[in-house]
Enzyme design. Structure first.
Site, PDB file in Angstrom:
ATOM      1  N   HIS A 162     -15.369  -1.468 -12.623  1.00  0.00           N
ATOM      2  CA  HIS A 162     -14.761  -0.368 -13.371  1.00  0.00           C
ATOM      3  C   HIS A 162     -13.509   0.085 -12.610  1.00  0.00           C
ATOM      4  O   HIS A 162     -13.534   0.210 -11.383  1.00  0.00           O
ATOM      5  CB  HIS A 162     -15.749   0.790 -13.513  1.00  0.00           C
ATOM      6  CG  HIS A 162     -15.261   1.868 -14.429  1.00  0.00           C
ATOM      7  ND1 HIS A 162     -14.400   2.849 -14.022  1.00  0.00           N
ATOM      8  CD2 HIS A 162     -15.498   2.095 -15.748  1.00  0.00           C
ATOM      9  CE1 HIS A 162     -14.129   3.652 -15.037  1.00  0.00           C
ATOM     10  NE2 HIS A 162     -14.782   3.213 -16.097  1.00  0.00           N
ATOM     11  N   GLU A 203     -12.105   2.875 -12.086  1.00  0.00           N
ATOM     12  CA  GLU A 203     -12.312   4.059 -11.236  1.00  0.00           C
ATOM     13  C   GLU A 203     -13.016   3.667  -9.934  1.00  0.00           C
ATOM     14  O   GLU A 203     -12.677   4.173  -8.862  1.00  0.00           O
ATOM     15  CB  GLU A 203     -13.135   5.091 -12.002  1.00  0.00           C
ATOM     16  CG  GLU A 203     -13.325   6.389 -11.261  1.00  0.00           C
ATOM     17  CD  GLU A 203     -14.186   7.376 -12.033  1.00  0.00           C
ATOM     18  OE1 GLU A 203     -14.751   8.266 -11.396  1.00  0.00           O
ATOM     19  OE2 GLU A 203     -14.309   7.238 -13.274  1.00  0.00           O
ATOM     20  N   THR A 205     -17.161   9.032 -12.722  1.00  0.00           N
ATOM     21  CA  THR A 205     -17.199  10.218 -13.593  1.00  0.00           C
ATOM     22  C   THR A 205     -17.744   9.956 -14.990  1.00  0.00           C
ATOM     23  O   THR A 205     -17.962  10.902 -15.747  1.00  0.00           O
ATOM     24  CB  THR A 205     -15.788  10.827 -13.742  1.00  0.00           C
ATOM     25  OG1 THR A 205     -14.919   9.848 -14.333  1.00  0.00           O
ATOM     26  CG2 THR A 205     -15.233  11.264 -12.402  1.00  0.00           C
ATOM     27  N   CYS A 234     -17.784  13.935 -15.362  1.00  0.00           N
ATOM     28  CA  CYS A 234     -16.874  14.874 -16.014  1.00  0.00           C
ATOM     29  C   CYS A 234     -17.585  15.643 -17.129  1.00  0.00           C
ATOM     30  O   CYS A 234     -18.526  15.159 -17.753  1.00  0.00           O
ATOM     31  CB  CYS A 234     -15.625  14.153 -16.526  1.00  0.00           C
ATOM     32  SG  CYS A 234     -15.711  13.489 -18.183  1.00  0.00           S
TER      33      CYS A 234
END
Length: 200
Positions: free
Chosen positions: A10, A12, A51, A81
């Site tokens: 990913h 992130e 997140t 998030c």
């Protein structure tokens, strides 16, 4: 040492791991990884999370880590998030009440893929990810279909534009008699203001 709870590959995760010196961060993807991880040397240990993860799955991994390493340092606030958390909770609340769930989002959107998983775990086995109205399998909604969909849930990943959600609803309204009921779980009041330099 830092444990990053997330999915390999990913963006992130790649970006976060790239900010830390090699050997000082480890990726934890599953409960099995949490059980298998061993500290190579004594010292402080902390964890952070991607997140866009499933809140439920992540909490299970964190519980295992805290049980194994009671002094592990947690983030000062929740890493997942708020938009991801809110959408997952809303899907959990309506999944058992609908015959089918459509999640609008990109195939490479982690939080959209998680919404499909959450819907299935919460009682709606017929949950699928679509990018937009063109991705709808209309045969599944035809009178001849055996699915018997009477109540359809529609949600969207955190980054899916509202305009695409409206297009999907409009596509159903063009083909069927639709009674629309909006489910509100949490009212999001967070605002992201432009930097002062751009506002001036």
């Amino acid at each position: 040492h830092i444990l990053l709870i997330g999915h390999a590959g990913h963006p992130e995760v790649i970006g976060t791991m790239g900010q830390v010196e090699a050997g000082k961060i480890s990726l934890i993807e599953t409960k099995e990884d949490a059980l298998a991880f061993e500290m190579e040397s004594a010292g402080p240990l902390a964890y952070v999370t991607q997140t866009t993860l499933s809140v439920d799955d992540t909490s299970e991994i964190i519980s295992l880590l805290v049980k194994r390493f009671p002094n592990i340092v947690a983030p000062h606030k929740e890493d997942i998030c708020y938009a991801t958390t809110n959408r997952q909770q809303a899907v959990k609340n309506i999944a058992a009440k609908v015959d089918q769930m459509l999640v609008i989002g990109a195939i490479n959107s982690s939080n959209s893929v998680r919404l499909v998983e959450v819907a299935r775990k919460a009682g709606c086995q017929d949950a699928q990810l679509i990018a937009d109205a063109d991705g709808i399998d209309w045969n599944a909604f035809s009178p001849a279909s055996s699915s018997g969909t009477k109540t359809l849930g529609i949600t969207a990943g955190a980054s899916a534009p509202e305009a695409i959600v409206r297009e999907v609803v409009a596509a159903f309204e063009q083909r069927f008699h639709v009674e629309l009921e909006e489910y509100v779980d949490t009212v999001e009041t967070v605002k992201f203001n432009l930097p002062r330099e751009l506002r001036d």
